[in-house]
Scaffold this motif. Structure first.
Motif, PDB file in Angstrom:
ATOM      1  N   ARG A   1       0.841  -1.213   0.000  1.00 57.61           N
ATOM      2  CA  ARG A   1       0.000   0.000   0.000  1.00 57.61           C
ATOM      3  C   ARG A   1       0.873   1.259   0.000  1.00 57.61           C
ATOM      4  NH1 ARG A   1      -5.172   1.267   1.452  1.00 57.61           N
ATOM      5  NH2 ARG A   1      -5.619  -0.798   2.280  1.00 57.61           N
ATOM      6  N   ASP A   2       1.957   1.241   0.788  1.00 54.80           N
ATOM      7  CA  ASP A   2       2.871   2.388   0.837  1.00 54.80           C
ATOM      8  C   ASP A   2       3.497   2.640  -0.533  1.00 54.80           C
ATOM      9  OD1 ASP A   2       2.522   2.815   3.603  1.00 54.80           O
ATOM     10  OD2 ASP A   2       4.022   1.298   4.083  1.00 54.80           O
TER      11      ASP A   2
ATOM     12  N   ASP B   1       1.006   4.206  -2.773  1.00 53.82           N
ATOM     13  CA  ASP B   1       0.828   5.618  -2.404  1.00 53.82           C
ATOM     14  C   ASP B   1       1.984   6.476  -2.929  1.00 53.82           C
ATOM     15  OD1 ASP B   1      -1.517   5.002  -1.138  1.00 53.82           O
ATOM     16  OD2 ASP B   1      -0.677   4.997   0.891  1.00 53.82           O
TER      17      ASP B   1
END
Length: 201
Positions: free
Chosen positions: A96-97, A100
């Motif tokens: 997810r990071d 992002d």
């Protein structure tokens, strides 16, 4: 559960193949994301009627993915994180990071398209595979550092987890010199002890 694939899926099959998968995988991923249909007579007839359109749609998605892959090829994304002296992160950098980080630079990539086996837990430059389409993959670099300055040093090839980077080369030399002196003293003491115990001729 038996499903009809609407796109090629690695280790499963090609468009139009009927394959057996776990119920949870079908219900939670393949069916809701439009990658497959339940295998029944009605859906087989529906697939055959729309086969040309499905294949064309897949080719369009593949072409779009290739365009994005060309822009991503060899690109590096910097993640600034808190880490200990040895480079161990206090947290981690997850899929997810990474998604992002890419979104912040204008790349729309889903978390599920970031093919990471496990989160990143050390500073350094890490290659990460991005699966934009079942037939289109690209590798990016994620530069995890404690500061933008460290990220630049890592980009230039410096290993910030090495002994020299952590303790400094001068300090390492001093430690090695101290160890050598201790060894010399031990050898001298041992020699003196042997002299004292050796009987006179």
């Amino acid at each position: 559960m038996d499903v009809i694939l609407l796109e090629r899926i690695g280790r499963l099959g090609q468009i139009g193949d009927t394959v057996r998968v776990r119920d949870g995988y079908a219900r939670n991923y393949l069916l809701p994301t439009g990658r497959a249909l339940r295998a029944n007579d009605a859906n087989r007839a529906r697939f055959e009627a729309q086969k040309a359109q499905i294949i064309q749609r897949n080719e369009e998605r593949k072409a779009d993915a290739r365009t994005v892959a060309d822009r991503l090829e060899g690109k590096t994304f910097v993640a600034v994180r808190s880490a200990g002296e040895t480079g161990q992160l206090y947290g981690s950098v997850s899929a997810r990071d990474v998604a992002d980080l890419m979104a912040a630079e204008g790349f729309k990539v889903g978390r599920n398209e970031v093919a990471m086996q496990q989160p990143i837990k050390m500073i350094g430059v890490h290659p990460v595979l991005i699966a934009l389409h079942p037939e289109v993959e690209v590798t990016i670099n994620v530069n995890v550092a404690r500061s933008p300055d460290e990220a630049q040093r890592q980009e230039a090839g410096e290993d910030l987890t090495s002994y020299e980077a952590i303790y400094g080369s001068d300090e390492e030399d001093e430690i090695l010199e101290d160890e050598a002196e201790v060894e010399d003293e031990a050898a001298e003491t041992e020699g003196e002890a042997e002299d004292e115990t050796t009987p006179a001729a």
